[in-house]
Design an enzyme around this catalytic site. Sequence first.
Site, PDB file in Angstrom:
ATOM      1  N   ASN A 424      38.975  41.117  38.176  1.00  0.00           N
ATOM      2  CA  ASN A 424      39.225  39.879  38.853  1.00  0.00           C
ATOM      3  C   ASN A 424      40.165  40.383  40.055  1.00  0.00           C
ATOM      4  O   ASN A 424      40.947  41.239  40.110  1.00  0.00           O
ATOM      5  CB  ASN A 424      40.276  39.153  37.994  1.00  0.00           C
ATOM      6  N   GLU A 425      39.661  39.941  41.312  1.00  0.00           N
ATOM      7  CA  GLU A 425      40.239  40.244  42.458  1.00  0.00           C
ATOM      8  C   GLU A 425      40.515  41.636  42.838  1.00  0.00           C
ATOM      9  O   GLU A 425      41.364  42.068  43.170  1.00  0.00           O
ATOM     10  CB  GLU A 425      41.382  39.293  42.662  1.00  0.00           C
ATOM     11  N   ASN A 426      39.449  42.322  42.558  1.00  0.00           N
ATOM     12  CA  ASN A 426      39.378  43.807  42.641  1.00  0.00           C
ATOM     13  C   ASN A 426      39.445  44.302  44.135  1.00  0.00           C
ATOM     14  O   ASN A 426      39.422  45.598  44.382  1.00  0.00           O
ATOM     15  CB  ASN A 426      38.324  44.641  41.945  1.00  0.00           C
TER      16      ASN A 426
END
Length: 819
Positions: A424-426
């Site tokens: 997530n949201e890397n």
Amino acid sequence: MVIRKIFTALFLLGFTVQAVAQQKIRLSNNWEFLKQDLGGIWEAVRPVGKGNPESVPLWQTVTLPHCVNAQDAVDPDVNYYQGPSWYRAQLDISNPYAGGRTLLHFEGAGQKSDVYVYTTKVGSHTGGYDEWTVDITDAVEAFRKTDVYQKQFKGKIPVSIRTDNSRDLELIPSDLSDFNLYGGIYRYLNLVYTPQLSVQQLFAKAEVNAANKNGTVQISADLYNPSGKTNTAVTVQLVDPKGKEVNRFTKNINLTGGRTDLGTIQVTSPALWSTEDPLLYTVRVTVGTGTDQAVHTEKIGFRYFEFVKKGPFMLNGKRLLLRGTHRHEDHAGVAQAMTDQMMREEMVMMKEMGVNFIRLGHYQQSRTILELCDSLGIVVWEEIPWCRGGLGGDVYKEQARRMLTNMINQHYNHASVIIWGLGNENDWPGDFPEFDQQKIRAFMKELNDLSHKLDPTRKTAIRRCDFCKDIVDVYSPSIWAGWYRGIYTEYKDVSRAEFEKVDHFLHVEWGGDSHARRHSENPDKALQGITAAKAADERAGDASLFGGAARVSKDGDWSESYICNLVDWHLKEQETMPWLTGTAQWPFKDFSTPVRPDNPVPYMNQKGVVERDLTKKESYYVFQSYWTNTPMVHIYGHTMPVRWGDADEEKMVKVYSNCDEAELFLNGKSMGIKKRNSQDFPAAGLRWNLKFNAGNNTVRVVARKGKVQVEDNVSFRYQTEKWAAPAKLVLEKLSEQDGIATVQVKLFDAKGIQCLDAANFVRFGLAGDGKLIDNQGTSSGSRYVQMYNGTAIIKVELKGGKSVVSVAADKLPTAFLNL
């Protein structure tokens, strides 16, 4: 109510079978807790005289599950505690199996854990969200041979557990994440007795042939065999949803180590699991014979699904619009240490809102939640906590691999799971000097390959990392129309543009914050200063309440009124997007976060449709009006005791309902009947423009769906007086029940007119015998909170004595109230 009764029966039946079969005992009571580190394990077990003033440090009695940060996660004045803590107990251990094994089974503890029997370290685990087991058999037997076993501990076994949620850049998730990395034994801890040979992990691969609708169940297992047995008898049973045995076979197998194939069962036309009819079969595996039998059961479901390329989502051959939300493991007063009952209540509320899909963000969640999703019919995207910060080194990557493996293995059998989330949201840097997109891509591909190897039947997905969107099966970009970027009327166009960029699109995370109990007579005012830019992605700094581009998240009023409009628009548009797989609103419930200290309730992400204690906000009913079939009706404004405007001004009354028509009454007089039309925004056409009487008004609605009639009503005061600058705080007691007083502060101008748009921060205090009920992370459970329409509420536990409540705000005289 029907959903609750059916579900409770199913869930309790399933849990009882598993608990009895595995000889599992929950270790909930008689634990002591210390919120600091020890000098060593000896300090946890050394003999101490009663009343000895040198008996430091001081321990407190707690019940498991227990979270170290139950209170300080939302304390407005301190950073939440991140560090070591200790738990200890003395256990009665009596394994009924000759030569059997005694295990401690952790359903989750954060974020690193060490386990001791007396002074012997018997196991460690890193990772706050996956399950793990420690075999304490040998250490228990060794301790029983010591003198202190009887002399000091009177035949009981001292067990001590150190948990540690200290900041560590080589662990996932990142401390930059928008949620707390909690500490403690915050899920259930079980004492498990097994025979010498038992089932460690059962894998039941249920598949359906889409052409002929017949099914197969391939059954294999990882067996726990520390004594080195070479063969055993195995019995496998499959029981259908009505309790009828479908198949049974017994065979002898050789034990060679590793995954053991137990056999395949053919099922003719199995009953299919779906979101409307979540039918579950039971697989029961018995290993061994006679008194050495170990029984393991799992619930499974037959279903098949497809993300159509450039098209919708299909379940069992039919289109299913995924109507979703999100969940963090977090609750008022306990933080992550939610009980089964709390989790049941939360998930049933979701189902009653019409949810058929959930993304579990951003980590593997309790087995109870997955069982609930199976039983209620909620499709699941579950993910590992590779969340923000970038990419660490070998230790970091090994934890990610291990947690992905554990998540898939431990939740493999759940019919509800269709997606394994890899991150997530890397694209969010910050934990390391280096932020290398190519290295992140390479590791994402490694995780993607690992997921497909472990489980080729399910899809992979990530959210918001555009430079990795081609790696996974399903992708969700960042779309926050009307909150972090743009205006909400852009939602369909922006979504369609993102849909065209990938083969399989699924939009997770949309919505916005709302301060519960805050309402507005002009909720869309903030949109006037925002340009429609055909871009709705969240960017660096957008979550800040200061600076940057114009956006509703910073410049809006955070009212429930605005969020209801935003939700209403999104839902009416989704009904006219035939290519859409589905969406998931973020999130169902407000949750705590260390990165939002300036929010109206400090340290809370307030995007939920319910508060942190499950109190419903108005937006809950907007979803219900679009997503449910059981007749419902709700007039907007149940927590809006005062409306305001000019004497002859027409004010809108909005009604949210799934009924065909509704008739509204103002002060007993009919204002006419309106027909529902989902595309008639707002409120699907169920809105009336009315002139209120100055003073008290009552609005009642009667809605009809076929022969069924439902009603709702609200009462409020209509204020026509205009207020000036805030000048005076006034405290009053609203009610008292069971020793709990509810206290409200109101803000007035110099002439005594209530300031209905006041959003001052106020701070409650108390002196005397009572106690403020604060640090709850709710609009009525924080001692420091932003007012909602010139009011704020706090509760006080009176404790049978006298107290004085105070409330203060900048540049205003402090007010007091005797209780």
